[in-house]
Scaffold this motif. Sequence first.
Motif, mmCIF file in Angstrom:
data_model
loop_
_atom_site.group_PDB
_atom_site.id
_atom_site.type_symbol
_atom_site.label_atom_id
_atom_site.label_comp_id
_atom_site.label_asym_id
_atom_site.label_seq_id
_atom_site.Cartn_x
_atom_site.Cartn_y
_atom_site.Cartn_z
ATOM 1 N N ASP A 16 0.837 -1.193 0.000
ATOM 2 C CA ASP A 16 0.000 0.000 0.000
ATOM 3 C C ASP A 16 0.879 1.253 0.000
ATOM 4 O O ASP A 16 1.076 1.907 1.002
ATOM 5 N N ASP A 17 1.408 1.585 -1.186
ATOM 6 C CA ASP A 17 2.249 2.770 -1.312
ATOM 7 C C ASP A 17 1.625 3.807 -2.245
ATOM 8 O O ASP A 17 2.282 4.708 -2.708
ATOM 9 N N ASN A 18 0.324 3.645 -2.502
ATOM 10 C CA ASN A 18 -0.454 4.585 -3.316
ATOM 11 C C ASN A 18 0.069 4.739 -4.742
ATOM 12 O O ASN A 18 -0.195 5.741 -5.386
ATOM 13 N N THR A 19 0.831 3.752 -5.260
ATOM 14 C CA THR A 19 1.266 3.800 -6.651
ATOM 15 C C THR A 19 0.466 2.830 -7.509
ATOM 16 O O THR A 19 0.708 2.732 -8.694
ATOM 17 N N SER A 20 -0.454 2.118 -6.909
ATOM 18 C CA SER A 20 -1.265 1.158 -7.644
ATOM 19 C C SER A 20 -2.231 1.898 -8.568
ATOM 20 O O SER A 20 -2.831 2.896 -8.181
ATOM 21 N N PRO A 21 -2.395 1.381 -9.794
ATOM 22 C CA PRO A 21 -3.344 2.023 -10.700
ATOM 23 C C PRO A 21 -4.796 1.695 -10.356
ATOM 24 O O PRO A 21 -5.712 2.257 -10.940
ATOM 25 N N TYR A 22 -5.014 0.803 -9.396
ATOM 26 C CA TYR A 22 -6.367 0.371 -9.060
ATOM 27 C C TYR A 22 -6.963 1.207 -7.938
ATOM 28 O O TYR A 22 -6.262 1.690 -7.073
ATOM 29 N N GLN A 23 -8.292 1.338 -7.984
ATOM 30 C CA GLN A 23 -9.033 2.067 -6.950
ATOM 31 C C GLN A 23 -10.127 1.157 -6.420
ATOM 32 O O GLN A 23 -10.725 0.393 -7.178
ATOM 33 N N ASP A 24 -10.414 1.245 -5.137
ATOM 34 C CA ASP A 24 -11.578 0.575 -4.559
ATOM 35 C C ASP A 24 -12.731 1.572 -4.572
ATOM 36 O O ASP A 24 -12.592 2.691 -4.074
ATOM 37 N N LEU A 32 -15.878 -2.677 -5.446
ATOM 38 C CA LEU A 32 -15.267 -3.098 -6.703
ATOM 39 C C LEU A 32 -13.851 -2.556 -6.784
ATOM 40 O O LEU A 32 -13.577 -1.454 -6.320
ATOM 41 N N VAL A 33 -12.960 -3.324 -7.380
ATOM 42 C CA VAL A 33 -11.620 -2.844 -7.693
ATOM 43 C C VAL A 33 -11.678 -2.394 -9.142
ATOM 44 O O VAL A 33 -12.059 -3.154 -10.030
ATOM 45 N N VAL A 34 -11.324 -1.129 -9.370
ATOM 46 C CA VAL A 34 -11.479 -0.506 -10.688
ATOM 47 C C VAL A 34 -10.137 0.051 -11.148
ATOM 48 O O VAL A 34 -9.396 0.637 -10.365
ATOM 49 N N GLU A 35 -9.851 -0.135 -12.436
ATOM 50 C CA GLU A 35 -8.660 0.446 -13.053
ATOM 51 C C GLU A 35 -9.109 1.643 -13.887
ATOM 52 O O GLU A 35 -9.883 1.473 -14.830
ATOM 53 N N PRO A 36 -8.683 2.853 -13.533
ATOM 54 C CA PRO A 36 -9.071 4.016 -14.335
ATOM 55 C C PRO A 36 -8.584 3.861 -15.781
ATOM 56 O O PRO A 36 -7.465 3.406 -16.015
ATOM 57 N N THR A 37 -9.450 4.229 -16.719
ATOM 58 C CA THR A 37 -9.094 4.159 -18.144
ATOM 59 C C THR A 37 -9.108 5.578 -18.693
ATOM 60 O O THR A 37 -8.317 6.386 -18.266
ATOM 61 N N VAL A 38 -10.014 5.871 -19.577
ATOM 62 C CA VAL A 38 -10.110 7.217 -20.142
ATOM 63 C C VAL A 38 -10.715 8.157 -19.108
ATOM 64 O O VAL A 38 -11.227 7.721 -18.082
ATOM 65 N N ALA A 39 -10.663 9.423 -19.382
ATOM 66 C CA ALA A 39 -11.114 10.449 -18.431
ATOM 67 C C ALA A 39 -12.501 10.145 -17.882
ATOM 68 O O ALA A 39 -13.478 10.051 -18.615
ATOM 69 N N GLY A 40 -12.557 9.977 -16.563
ATOM 70 C CA GLY A 40 -13.833 9.781 -15.892
ATOM 71 C C GLY A 40 -14.407 8.386 -15.974
ATOM 72 O O GLY A 40 -15.495 8.139 -15.474
ATOM 73 N N MET A 41 -13.707 7.437 -16.590
ATOM 74 C CA MET A 41 -14.204 6.073 -16.733
ATOM 75 C C MET A 41 -13.224 5.096 -16.107
ATOM 76 O O MET A 41 -12.046 5.407 -15.926
ATOM 77 N N GLY A 42 -13.711 3.924 -15.761
ATOM 78 C CA GLY A 42 -12.862 2.891 -15.197
ATOM 79 C C GLY A 42 -13.368 1.514 -15.574
ATOM 80 O O GLY A 42 -14.547 1.328 -15.850
ATOM 81 N N LYS A 43 -12.451 0.549 -15.604
ATOM 82 C CA LYS A 43 -12.784 -0.822 -15.944
ATOM 83 C C LYS A 43 -12.789 -1.645 -14.660
ATOM 84 O O LYS A 43 -11.834 -1.602 -13.884
ATOM 85 N N ILE A 44 -13.849 -2.413 -14.433
ATOM 86 C CA ILE A 44 -13.937 -3.270 -13.263
ATOM 87 C C ILE A 44 -12.927 -4.396 -13.416
ATOM 88 O O ILE A 44 -12.900 -5.092 -14.431
ATOM 89 N N VAL A 45 -12.090 -4.554 -12.384
ATOM 90 C CA VAL A 45 -11.066 -5.589 -12.391
ATOM 91 C C VAL A 45 -11.469 -6.743 -11.475
ATOM 92 O O VAL A 45 -11.215 -7.902 -11.780
#
Length: 73
Positions: A16-24, A32-45
């Motif tokens: 947990d060093d805040n460099t992960s591209p994923y967000q809860d 959900l664990v989400v990976e930000p993609t284009v502006a304002g959107m994210g892909k569910i991981v």
Amino acid sequence: MILYTPLPLELVMSVDDNTSPYQDVELDGVTLVVEPTVAGMGKIVQIRSTDPSVYLRPEFQPGQQISLSHFRS
């Protein structure tokens, strides 16, 4: 020790060093664990839930795109 998991090594061994591209994010009471993609959107991981019925809901399936604009502070 051998760890058998379908998760990517980055998620299993993450620090947990805040460099992960994923967000809860929490959507309709489901984390959900989400990976930000284009502006304002994210892909569910990944889905994090103990309720089996959540995994059958098509809107929560991994790969689905969701809007992250509601989750920004």
